[in-house]
Design a protein around this motif. Sequence first.
Motif, PDB file in Angstrom:
ATOM      1  N   ILE A  28      29.056  14.715   2.379  1.00 22.61           N
ATOM      2  CA  ILE A  28      28.842  13.277   2.481  1.00 22.61           C
ATOM      3  C   ILE A  28      29.938  12.656   3.339  1.00 22.61           C
ATOM      4  O   ILE A  28      31.122  12.918   3.151  1.00 22.61           O
ATOM      5  N   CYS A  29      29.503  11.842   4.282  1.00 24.15           N
ATOM      6  CA  CYS A  29      30.419  11.137   5.171  1.00 24.15           C
ATOM      7  C   CYS A  29      29.958   9.687   5.256  1.00 24.15           C
ATOM      8  O   CYS A  29      28.759   9.417   5.249  1.00 24.15           O
ATOM      9  N   ARG A  30      30.875   8.785   5.374  1.00 23.81           N
ATOM     10  CA  ARG A  30      30.514   7.373   5.426  1.00 23.81           C
ATOM     11  C   ARG A  30      30.147   6.920   6.832  1.00 23.81           C
ATOM     12  O   ARG A  30      29.771   5.779   7.036  1.00 23.81           O
ATOM     13  N   CYS A  31      30.246   7.790   7.799  1.00 17.28           N
ATOM     14  CA  CYS A  31      29.865   7.413   9.156  1.00 17.28           C
ATOM     15  C   CYS A  31      28.339   7.357   9.254  1.00 17.28           C
ATOM     16  O   CYS A  31      27.630   7.891   8.420  1.00 17.28           O
ATOM     17  N   SER A  32      27.844   6.739  10.273  1.00 16.54           N
ATOM     18  CA  SER A  32      26.388   6.571  10.362  1.00 16.54           C
ATOM     19  C   SER A  32      25.749   7.675  11.191  1.00 16.54           C
ATOM     20  O   SER A  32      26.068   7.868  12.350  1.00 16.54           O
ATOM     21  N   TYR A  34      25.993  10.856  11.434  1.00 18.83           N
ATOM     22  CA  TYR A  34      26.682  12.113  11.723  1.00 18.83           C
ATOM     23  C   TYR A  34      26.626  12.498  13.204  1.00 18.83           C
ATOM     24  O   TYR A  34      26.876  13.641  13.554  1.00 18.83           O
TER      25      TYR A  34
END
Length: 55
Positions: A28-32, A34
């Motif tokens: 999970i990454c908070r960037c949009s 990936y």
Amino acid sequence: MILAAAALLRENPHPGEAEIREGIAGNICRCSGYVNIVRAIAAASGELEAKRDES
């Protein structure tokens, strides 16, 4: 994310975009979207290939 990318490139030195996205799935990454992560992994794949060619 880094460890997943490294494992992916060990198993598949020339992954396509879909394979990269599958390889990092579950991280999970908070960037949009990936997008930059996928680009970075693809670039790393090219760098690794260039280093293999040199040796």
